[in-house]
Design a protein around this motif. Sequence first.
Motif, PDB file in Angstrom:
ATOM      1  N   PHE A 213      55.966  47.598  34.998  1.00 15.96           N
ATOM      2  CA  PHE A 213      55.310  48.841  34.837  1.00 15.96           C
ATOM      3  C   PHE A 213      54.264  48.679  33.634  1.00 15.96           C
ATOM      4  CE2 PHE A 213      54.976  53.335  33.307  1.00 15.96           C
ATOM      5  CZ  PHE A 213      54.078  53.741  34.638  1.00 15.96           C
ATOM      6  N   PHE A 214      54.604  47.790  32.522  1.00 18.24           N
ATOM      7  CA  PHE A 214      53.518  47.529  31.474  1.00 18.24           C
ATOM      8  C   PHE A 214      52.382  46.569  32.076  1.00 18.24           C
ATOM      9  CE2 PHE A 214      52.255  44.400  28.290  1.00 18.24           C
ATOM     10  CZ  PHE A 214      51.817  45.254  27.334  1.00 18.24           C
ATOM     11  N   GLY A 215      53.106  45.739  32.827  1.00 14.58           N
ATOM     12  CA  GLY A 215      52.125  44.667  33.338  1.00 14.58           C
ATOM     13  C   GLY A 215      50.919  45.128  34.130  1.00 14.58           C
ATOM     14  N   PHE A 216      51.318  45.832  35.034  1.00 13.38           N
ATOM     15  CA  PHE A 216      50.597  46.430  35.925  1.00 13.38           C
ATOM     16  C   PHE A 216      49.863  47.765  35.492  1.00 13.38           C
ATOM     17  CE2 PHE A 216      53.327  44.240  39.182  1.00 13.38           C
ATOM     18  CZ  PHE A 216      52.304  43.387  39.664  1.00 13.38           C
ATOM     19  N   SER A 217      50.238  48.252  34.511  1.00 14.99           N
ATOM     20  CA  SER A 217      49.753  49.421  33.988  1.00 14.99           C
ATOM     21  C   SER A 217      48.358  49.178  33.475  1.00 14.99           C
ATOM     22  CB  SER A 217      50.448  49.899  32.774  1.00 14.99           C
ATOM     23  OG  SER A 217      51.427  50.595  33.196  1.00 14.99           O
ATOM     24  N   VAL A 218      48.131  47.741  32.878  1.00 18.77           N
ATOM     25  CA  VAL A 218      47.200  47.536  32.262  1.00 18.77           C
ATOM     26  C   VAL A 218      45.858  47.385  33.138  1.00 18.77           C
ATOM     27  CG1 VAL A 218      45.899  45.361  31.061  1.00 18.77           C
ATOM     28  CG2 VAL A 218      48.271  45.961  30.481  1.00 18.77           C
ATOM     29  N   LYS A 219      46.030  46.890  34.260  1.00 23.20           N
ATOM     30  CA  LYS A 219      45.053  46.856  35.239  1.00 23.20           C
ATOM     31  C   LYS A 219      44.806  48.372  35.884  1.00 23.20           C
ATOM     32  CE  LYS A 219      42.789  42.992  36.360  1.00 23.20           C
ATOM     33  NZ  LYS A 219      43.346  42.362  34.867  1.00 23.20           N
ATOM     34  N   GLY A 220      45.800  48.978  35.893  1.00 26.83           N
ATOM     35  CA  GLY A 220      45.936  50.299  36.560  1.00 26.83           C
ATOM     36  C   GLY A 220      45.081  51.507  35.830  1.00 26.83           C
ATOM     37  N   GLY A 221      45.250  50.975  34.274  1.00 26.28           N
ATOM     38  CA  GLY A 221      44.407  51.870  33.517  1.00 26.28           C
ATOM     39  C   GLY A 221      45.448  53.004  33.015  1.00 26.28           C
ATOM     40  N   LEU A 222      46.799  52.829  32.909  1.00 29.64           N
ATOM     41  CA  LEU A 222      47.587  53.916  32.378  1.00 29.64           C
ATOM     42  C   LEU A 222      47.614  54.116  31.007  1.00 29.64           C
ATOM     43  CD1 LEU A 222      50.453  53.653  34.832  1.00 29.64           C
ATOM     44  CD2 LEU A 222      48.429  55.066  35.213  1.00 29.64           C
ATOM     45  N   ILE A 223      47.565  55.000  30.351  1.00 30.64           N
ATOM     46  CA  ILE A 223      48.146  55.320  28.957  1.00 30.64           C
ATOM     47  C   ILE A 223      49.137  54.317  28.570  1.00 30.64           C
ATOM     48  CG2 ILE A 223      46.801  57.270  28.469  1.00 30.64           C
ATOM     49  CD1 ILE A 223      49.453  58.646  28.371  1.00 30.64           C
ATOM     50  N   PRO A 224      49.399  53.765  27.585  1.00 33.23           N
ATOM     51  CA  PRO A 224      48.279  53.607  26.502  1.00 33.23           C
ATOM     52  C   PRO A 224      47.533  52.363  26.570  1.00 33.23           C
ATOM     53  CG  PRO A 224      50.357  52.677  25.555  1.00 33.23           C
ATOM     54  CD  PRO A 224      50.610  53.282  27.115  1.00 33.23           C
ATOM     55  N   LEU A 225      47.529  51.746  27.947  1.00 35.08           N
ATOM     56  CA  LEU A 225      46.857  50.367  27.891  1.00 35.08           C
ATOM     57  C   LEU A 225      45.400  50.396  28.522  1.00 35.08           C
ATOM     58  CD1 LEU A 225      50.045  48.706  29.116  1.00 35.08           C
ATOM     59  CD2 LEU A 225      49.026  48.681  26.749  1.00 35.08           C
ATOM     60  N   ASN A 226      44.892  51.586  28.541  1.00 38.85           N
ATOM     61  CA  ASN A 226      43.627  51.528  29.405  1.00 38.85           C
ATOM     62  C   ASN A 226      42.392  51.474  28.471  1.00 38.85           C
ATOM     63  OD1 ASN A 226      43.836  54.080  28.038  1.00 38.85           O
ATOM     64  ND2 ASN A 226      44.203  55.323  30.053  1.00 38.85           N
ATOM     65  N   PHE A 227      42.538  51.264  27.159  1.00 40.68           N
ATOM     66  CA  PHE A 227      41.186  51.297  26.415  1.00 40.68           C
ATOM     67  C   PHE A 227      40.377  50.344  26.716  1.00 40.68           C
ATOM     68  CE2 PHE A 227      45.001  49.180  24.367  1.00 40.68           C
ATOM     69  CZ  PHE A 227      44.681  48.045  24.266  1.00 40.68           C
ATOM     70  N   TRP A 228      40.502  49.534  27.586  1.00 40.92           N
ATOM     71  CA  TRP A 228      39.562  48.541  27.942  1.00 40.92           C
ATOM     72  C   TRP A 228      38.698  48.826  28.818  1.00 40.92           C
ATOM     73  CZ3 TRP A 228      39.547  47.017  32.990  1.00 40.92           C
ATOM     74  CH2 TRP A 228      40.773  47.225  33.826  1.00 40.92           C
ATOM     75  N   MET A 229      39.239  49.943  29.843  1.00 41.47           N
ATOM     76  CA  MET A 229      38.559  50.182  31.071  1.00 41.47           C
ATOM     77  C   MET A 229      37.187  51.094  30.969  1.00 41.47           C
ATOM     78  SD  MET A 229      41.244  51.466  34.060  1.00 41.47           S
ATOM     79  CE  MET A 229      40.400  52.130  35.319  1.00 41.47           C
ATOM     80  N   PRO A 230      37.193  51.906  30.276  1.00 39.00           N
ATOM     81  CA  PRO A 230      35.647  52.574  30.283  1.00 39.00           C
ATOM     82  C   PRO A 230      34.574  51.518  29.875  1.00 39.00           C
ATOM     83  CG  PRO A 230      37.257  54.173  29.107  1.00 39.00           C
ATOM     84  CD  PRO A 230      37.980  52.746  29.206  1.00 39.00           C
ATOM     85  N   GLY A 231      34.949  51.027  28.915  1.00 43.02           N
ATOM     86  CA  GLY A 231      33.844  49.906  28.261  1.00 43.02           C
ATOM     87  C   GLY A 231      33.409  48.925  29.503  1.00 43.02           C
ATOM     88  N   ALA A 232      34.613  48.298  29.993  1.00 42.30           N
ATOM     89  CA  ALA A 232      34.481  47.201  30.999  1.00 42.30           C
ATOM     90  C   ALA A 232      33.716  47.839  32.260  1.00 42.30           C
ATOM     91  CB  ALA A 232      35.751  46.673  31.386  1.00 42.30           C
ATOM     92  N   TYR A 233      34.144  49.047  32.633  1.00 41.26           N
ATOM     93  CA  TYR A 233      33.406  49.674  33.963  1.00 41.26           C
ATOM     94  C   TYR A 233      32.035  49.741  33.727  1.00 41.26           C
ATOM     95  CZ  TYR A 233      37.685  50.212  36.809  1.00 41.26           C
ATOM     96  OH  TYR A 233      38.763  50.044  37.661  1.00 41.26           O
ATOM     97  N   THR A 234      31.867  50.240  32.299  1.00 40.99           N
ATOM     98  CA  THR A 234      30.525  50.544  32.214  1.00 40.99           C
ATOM     99  C   THR A 234      29.566  49.438  31.882  1.00 40.99           C
ATOM    100  OG1 THR A 234      31.323  52.388  30.764  1.00 40.99           O
ATOM    101  CG2 THR A 234      28.880  52.054  30.376  1.00 40.99           C
ATOM    102  N   ALA A 235      30.006  48.321  31.368  1.00 43.64           N
ATOM    103  CA  ALA A 235      29.425  47.133  31.314  1.00 43.64           C
ATOM    104  C   ALA A 235      29.098  46.164  32.741  1.00 43.64           C
ATOM    105  CB  ALA A 235      30.090  46.200  30.421  1.00 43.64           C
ATOM    106  N   ALA A 236      30.123  46.583  33.677  1.00 44.62           N
ATOM    107  CA  ALA A 236      29.859  46.212  34.816  1.00 44.62           C
ATOM    108  C   ALA A 236      28.648  46.150  35.620  1.00 44.62           C
ATOM    109  CB  ALA A 236      31.235  46.238  35.890  1.00 44.62           C
ATOM    110  N   PRO A 237      28.031  45.102  36.137  1.00 43.19           N
ATOM    111  CA  PRO A 237      27.011  45.522  36.884  1.00 43.19           C
ATOM    112  C   PRO A 237      26.909  46.243  38.159  1.00 43.19           C
ATOM    113  CG  PRO A 237      27.158  43.011  36.539  1.00 43.19           C
ATOM    114  CD  PRO A 237      28.344  43.743  36.060  1.00 43.19           C
ATOM    115  N   ALA A 238      25.941  47.087  38.452  1.00 45.09           N
ATOM    116  CA  ALA A 238      26.080  48.016  39.631  1.00 45.09           C
ATOM    117  C   ALA A 238      26.503  47.286  40.920  1.00 45.09           C
ATOM    118  CB  ALA A 238      24.863  48.695  39.923  1.00 45.09           C
TER     119      ALA A 238
END
Lengths: 705, 249, 524
Positions: A213-238
């Motif tokens: 659950f911990f391991g997959f939560s990271v990619k899945g963006g579950l709390i509290p492991l989703n802090f990377w997601m907004p920044g990464a998605y925003t930085a990703a090219p269109a």
Amino acid sequence: MPGIETLLIGTLSLYTAGIAAAFLLPKEKTPVLPALFGGTGSLLLLFTGIKSFLPPETFHAALWTVPGIGTLTVSIDTLSAFFLVVTAIAAIPASVFAATRLKQTRWQHPEVAAALYLGLLISLTIVIIASHVFLFLIAWESMSIIIYLLISSDNNERPGYLMLSIGEAGTLAITAAFLLLSANTGSLSFAIIKTGAASLGPGVQWAVFLLVFFGFSVKGGLIPLNFWMPGAYTAAPAAFIPLIAGATLNMALYGIIRVTGSLLPIPHAGPGIIMLIVGSATALIGILYATIEDDFKTLLAHSSIENAGIIIAALGAGSVFLAKGHLAAASIAFAAALYHLLNHSVFKTLLFMGAGAVEDKTGTRSLDRMGGLLKHMPWTGLFVLIGALSIAAMPPFNGFVSEWLTLQALLRSVELSSPGIKLAFVAAGVGLTLTAGLAVTCFVRAFAMGFLGMSRSDSASAAKETGKPALLSMAGLAVFCLALGILPTYVIPALNKTIRPLTGASATTALVPGFFRPQGKLPEAFVNDFHKLGAQIGKNSMPGRGLAVLHRGGTKNPVVFAMSTFYMFITLIILLGLTAGLVRLFAGRRRKIRQPRWDGGVRKLLPEMTYTATGFAHPVRVIFESILRPKVVERKDTIAEHFRVTIRQKRNEIHLIDRMVLNPLDSAAHRIARTLAKMHNGRINTYAGYALLALIVFLAIASII
Amino acid sequence: MSRWVIKGIRTGIVTTRYPEKKEETPGTSPGLPEQVTGIAPENRETESRCPTGALSREKNRLNLRQERCIHCFRCSRGTENPIPWKNGFEWAEIRNPEAVVPASLRHSLHIRVVDAGDCGACLNEIKLLNNPYYNMHRLGFFITPTPRQADILLVAGPVAEHMKTPLLKAYEAMPAPKRVMAVGACALNGGVFGPGFVTGSGVADILPVDIEIPGCPPPPLAILHGLCLIAGQLKNEPNAATGTRKGEK
Amino acid sequence: MNIQEIAAEIQSRWNNEIKLSTIAGTLECRCHREHLVPLCGWLFNRLNCHFAGLTAEELPDRWNLDYLFTPAGESGIIRINTAAPLKERNFPSISIAVHAADWHEREAEDLFGLTFEGHPRLGDFILHDDAWQEGVEPMRENFSAADVLSGRNPKPDWRPRRILKAPGAFIMPVGPVFSGEAESVHFQLETIGEEVLRAFPRLFFKYRGVEKLAEGRSVDNGLLLAERFAGSTAFSHALAFSMAIEKLSGEEVPPRAEVLRVFMAELERLRHHLGVIEGICSSTGLAVGTGQCAILEEEALRISGALTGHRYLFGLCIPGGLSRDFDKTALKSAAERATDIVRRMNSIEKLLINTSSFLDRLEEVGAVTEKQAHDFGLAGPVARASGYSCDTRKQLPYGAYRNFDFDSPHEREGDGYARLRLFFAEVRESGRIMEQAAEKLPPGKTAVPCNPDAGTAISTAETPRGATWHRIRIGTDGKIKRYRLITPSFANWHGFHIAAENFAFQDFPIILATFGLSVAENDR
């Protein structure tokens, strides 16, 4: 139709051919052709998935034997097949969309970008079909690294690093979980793990669950492991983000379902409750931050977090029902989760394409600086509107069906007996209802502030419609949004093929009862029952399959809730047509006058006199101030005390997760580093002392064991 | 809260019965000068005291142009030959008979008020139409904040230069059929301000006026009378000489 | 410091460079432009003098600027006069030191084309830049008030000035045509949503050029303008106008007329304040309270109408007295009815202060401090609710007010509730004054003929909204040459934004209602 094997080989060959083409073909054709290879490959992938469904059979193939690890195998069961279909549905339009945009990435050589893109498709496919731990982890890792390469750019490395570091922590946890499983079952093959898992002790089961659950939560963006997601998605090219958001997020959910649903179904409610609570909390926090976000892409990233939360909550509910023996309810919950997963892939891919098109044409992602885009980008506007309506769970679009199913599944908790579990369901239900409400606010705001009103910046007023390939891919997804929304009775039986092996019960029976399906006469008893409930279905005929989604209750109340999204849609069309017809009939000859909006009589209504996205979200900010904890810095510049020149106000909102998890972690790491730095005093006898101390400790441990 | 309810109930009904019954409570209207006859042709003192030319001479008769009267009382005070004033408030005059509301719709009319440079008195009297004493809601008149829903545009003031655009925009924003009601001497002809560099000579300069309500300011009853006329709730029996009419259901 | 002491201090500080003279309680200081800023700043900031207003005037040979101050807590007027040849158009701005002069200087700049050097905010003010071209100076002698200007050429790209720098900041436009029957004014509320961070009222949509229209009119016609530019306080303005004319004619107003004028002015105050209280109730959505106050307001209007013939007391006050006499019994019964209104108002007040949902909307909402009231030169009940003492009836007693026993109520908090309490208290005082007036009505005439000589006179009266100043210059032909109207609404609108800022949108109409502002009185 060729066999599954042929299709699969075809898919992977096309992907590989695409990579080769990227490097071999002349430069001017580079981004377009490989992407089209990707698109065609994905089409084959779609067929592979569909073919695996009919008839539901498990495709199994051994690849080659690696000494010491065993025989690497791939297999496609209905779960894999479902994910193949979802991935393909996102990947086909995403490839068309990417074809025109691969040039606009940070990679100076578009062939590298194209190759990475196709590499991502290959790794996605293998993650889904791998039935061997080693193969799975290899594919999983290559997926992570490719995403890292795709999103990190020279001027902004933080999102990439953040994603990679926390992602590696996740992979470690997943690896540990698989190692635990294989150590206890003696094999790295999924099939053997699955048969051996039932005999595991509860401690190991829990450890595996938590690690997974911990391991997959990271990619899945579950709390509290989703802090990377907004920044990464925003930085990703269109070019990449539609695929990343539409397909790779699903891999985390695939992993969780694969392990907790298929490999190791834990026979008690605990894991389900954890998933339920974490899921609904994730959904609420995700949508809250989405609602106040100004950056269109970041907003969508937060919304991805929200949707992952909804799916996990539904899965959790399903696990609880399953553990407690309510198989029908479990099937509904799993149906809700998978349905929502499918929907999310469709509308999120669509919305990220819209955001990409808008960013491309206006040069901004800030909703505050948009406005009035509907005039300049009518088609993009229409498709984004459909995506927004879908994601905000508005009928007749798809989001409505799956969110409604999710809430209905949660309501089935009345059948459970434990008050503690019921409480958890109530809390989750409240959280998800609030989420649904905020989602409407969020996407009304995103669409209205982006596309309606007046253009609030020069770049917005100069925007042009985006290119045809992008429109085509968005149109395809928009059609899917509608189709999935009005034909749930066709989708649920298909999903059922995936659900039945997981729960052992049929979701179709629970949701789309058999008597809807056969054409012809209905059982007399049922028609009587139905009439007693007050439903008017005609004497002896049901207008065919695909009509109603129905929750069957007990004997006392046979129908908990029934509705037909298809009929709803038909009715809507008829009503709209009637209204239009009546207006035409009665007022068609009258003079029509178009007047600008009433603006209170100001001489000229200027764009700066209209609501901004930030202003629109302000009430939400105020209501949730205790969660958002904004730090408001205000500075007033005046001439001679009373002539004010400027009022500057800045709101600083540190994301809840950053505030409560990342920043404490960060400062703890710094503290530890400082302490360790003190130990590094550079004197050789101190280091000798450390070595001695370590030796003593190890000896002591060894002697105890 | 309950105390407010009790207070309200204890106050009882204060609302006027107009237009079913006559309303003659002192202080509800300033009245207007009466038409006088029998003044020697050479005696022009009274009419010369009138600052707005509301009094005009026709041989030995003094006629009143009620739309010009601003109730300055100069014809009745501080003069040797004061002319008598007459009570009443039914001064409204319909300029465009076609604007009268058809019977089926006359009991629900929405009014958008536009202040086009009013001094505050007319507006206050308009505000008082919602007062329990007058309570225009009982007759089906409502003030609406947006011209989008308005049937009547009620304009007060001489139309100040800066208000021209907002007034026109409000008029254009109304759905057809549009009715314009000019309230007060300023709105009828510019009043004491008159045409000049920033004031116009009334609403008719820029909009077609359907009904005029003289007075400076017209008391609430006069405005109510005008509203009833344009709504077709009363019959129009002009009697411009005395400026009075009988109310009739 | 009283004006003698101030005179002595000016003498010693400026070393006789400022010419001083004292005429009938007015200290006149003629100074050169270079002394203007230090002198005004010293009066305003050190001596806490109240800045009443600025009058600019184009004389045949020179510009003539009068700055009016009143000493803090003392009787008297300080008039600072400076002049410059007509070709000279630049004056130093005192606004940096005397913030209350801000709008006065902007008005003079807009209408006369003067430039006040050092003023940070010249430009779009009375004549809106998006409706007029530059260079129109309507108050100049060569500009004819009767000309209808055509061929407008406004700045096409005019944009409102924004001072809020914050992500997502925008302007919430309100008006000019808004609400039910609100006066025309346009608000630009700068905000990032929900909270008003800067409230900017764009006024003068109703600018009717009264000061210009009065030029060349006879005194009688000028009176009509004075009475009818702000109809809800007609009597007070007519009174101030008449007092200025009386000063020029040297006529004594008969004592009976003086007492009657006090009665009428207080009747107007009572009626006006009831209207304001009704507005406050209505802004908070208190329907029954609104209705109850509206009943009282209408009854006060009926008292006026029945007693004087006109509900808003038009045509009553004339230079030299009143246009008609009143029967003592009629006056007494009017005063009794007014007392009855006050009694019923008291019971409404009791209900109001026990309605917590009502008080919640007013308490600590829209607060103005005493210092702000002074710095912005606020007037009337708004200033007194902040503890800033500025009642002309007490400080510069005119007419018969000297002989009356009344209080000028004050509050300290300066919030919406303080202003509400003050309006209630003032209605009670007005009731008392009316009773006394009906009681002590002396016999005699109610008017004397009044023919003003050429010259300039300043008069002040306390209108329901605060002190108004009328400065009238009559030419040798007996016609009005220059009529300057300084109104309390002009001062209070200037300071309104300090109360309205940093509150939510829904507080805005309530704060507006508690200020009891008149747009007509401000726009003139």
